[in-house]
Design an enzyme around this catalytic site. Structure first.
Site: not given
Ligand SMILES: CNc1ccc(C(=O)O)c(C(=O)O)c1
Length: 462
Positions: A117, A119, A346, A348
């Site tokens: 996840h 970034k 989006h 957090k």
């Molecule tokens: C299961 N995969 C994801 C679940 C949530 C998110 C989020 O960031 O809300 C992301 C993403 O966008 O990286 C992937």
């Protein structure tokens, strides 16, 4: 300013501490010009010549990404670190095969349901290294109509003399923590980037790194990652307990929610809140008021994207049914000050705010949603700490940025920022707006047909 950004990007009266949002198409220029960037802006913050870059992310549209690089840099070596498996992995390999400068690196995911996840961008120039930690996938849809967060580091100069993990560090140990985080991938291509990081002077990085590495962490490793790392940092470097008392609410804001347990005291108001409620010198506080910001169905319906914004807010009915207690903590997404109430979140973020909503004790920007997978959960009577996913975030502490005890909260009607309280550009409006008794939390896998969105559509998932 913390960054040597060109003045056009930084609003001098309002230090951004390197924290920016992404641009949103269609907003009045003042809401996009100062502390908002798109990917092309990030690549042109400096005149220095790009030599190589690394992109850590969850989702990457390779042809689109390549177009965001200035043409003269599209043949520079690019490492893409991802967590794709099986079919989506071969699709990524196929897309990458067209670009000889791209190397793929598959982060190991040995625990079920874990995701890569994190970034982050590592940008190596002929005269320095820049690090970007953010919340947007490398796909067009994430970059022009949502609220996303970005931390841009200064351009770190090369270290004179031989590279070192110990020289060129800062009081926040950012360099040490970043090298430790990257070492856990155990990948040669990432180890090469660790050499570049060791060869640069990161001594003016004034944020703390809060990362998550999948695994069952034992002994002192337990506090290297996830919410126990945040607990350790707040315990050592956090606000004074005489100032930030347990009456200061903890605000969590995120774009997805995991299964938190049938009893709120199991994890959410137990170990997780104990960590985020930690202040200097003590961790187990009495109950910190908890406020959770997650969009209502109406917030999604009224967004620029309409109901399709909900495909990036993956909260499922089967999880929601098990935790009705969340309702007691919920607040709406509202960002009128930045004209982003309709730019679906989006981003957090997590922060500690004073009861009178005037001060912020610390601010965390991270990829971590509200889930055990992201933050970790203690197991085996607290002897091991299990994390499923890779996550990465940066913690802004007033003492390390503006040598003040707290940040101010930006006024909705911006007065000239008086310098005794330097406000942190919180991306949503404080005070928060609670759910009305008619509001429902957004759930992505049930129909929403009471009213159409701005495109005239209703939501009927398959
Ligand atoms: C299961 N995969 C994801 C679940 C949530 C998110 C989020 O960031 O809300 C992301 C993403 O966008 O990286 C992937």
């Amino acid at each position: 300013t913390q960054n040597n950004l060109t003045p056009k990007v930084m609003k001098e009266s309002h230090p951004s501490f390197g924290f920016y949002l992404t641009k949103v198409k269609g907003l009045a220029p003042e809401y996009n010009q100062h502390s908002a960037l798109d990917l092309k802006d990030i690549f042109s913050l400096t005149k220095a010549k790009l030599k190589a870059s690394a992109q850590f992310n969850y989702m990457t549209d390779i042809p689109w990404l390549m177009k965001q690089y200035p043409a003269e840099y599209r043949s520079c070596p690019l490492l893409i670190v991802h967590g794709e498996q099986r079919g989506s992995k071969s699709a990524l390999e196929k897309a990458a095969s067209v670009f000889p400068n791209i190397t793929l690196c598959n982060a190991k995911l040995e625990i079920m349901y874990g995701t890569h996840h994190t970034k982050m961008m590592l940008l190596l120039y002929d005269s320095g290294l820049r690090i970007v930690i953010h919340t947007a996938n490398l796909i067009e849809n994430d970059w022009f109509q949502k609220t996303q967060g970005i931390w841009i580091s200064p351009l770190f100069p090369s270290l004179l003399g031989e590279q070192s993990a110990h020289r060129g560090n800062s009081a926040t140990n950012f360099k040490g923590d970043l090298l430790e985080y990257l070492s856990f991938y155990n990948r040669p291509d990432i180890d090469e980037w660790c050499k570049h990081i060791k060869g640069h002077d990161l001594s003016n990085s004034s944020v703390f790194l809060i990362g998550s590495i999948p695994g069952r962490h034992l002994a002192e490793r337990k506090t290297s990652f996830g919410h126990l790392k945040l607990r350790k940092v707040l315990n050592l470097h956090g606000p004074e307990k005489s100032l930030v008392t347990s009456s200061w609410p903890l605000i969590g804001q995120f774009s997805s929610i995991g299964s938190l347990g049938t009893d709120q005291n199991q994890w959410l108001c137990g170990e997780w809140l104990a960590s985020l409620g930690t202040v200097k010198g003590c961790s187990l506080t009495s109950k910190t008021p908890l406020q959770l910001v997650f969009p209502t169905v109406n917030n999604v319906r009224e967004s620029l994207e309409g109901y399709p914004a909900g495909t990036s807010l993956p909260y499922s009915i089967n999880v929601a049914k098990k935790q009705p207690y969340l309702r007691n903590f919920l607040y709406q997404w509202k960002s009128d000050r930045l004209s982003r109430s309709h730019a679906s979140p989006h981003i957090k973020t997590y922060l500690r705010v004073s009861p009178d909503n005037s001060s912020v004790a610390w601010f965390l920007l991270t990829s971590a949603n509200l889930s055990k997978a992201a933050w970790g959960v203690l197991e085996k009577n607290g002897s091991q700490f299990m994390i499923r996913s890779y996550e990465l975030g940066v913690l802004f502490m007033p003492q390390y940025l503006v040598s003040r005890k707290v940040f101010g909260v930006p006024e909705v009607k911006e007065r000239k920022a008086n310098m005794e309280t330097i406000s942190f550009p919180v991306p949503y409006d404080i005070p928060l707006i609670p759910y009305s008794n008619k509001d429902e939390i957004w759930i992505w896998d049930i129909p929403h047909i009471k009213a159409p969105d701005r495109h005239g559509n209703k939501w009927c998932p398959p």
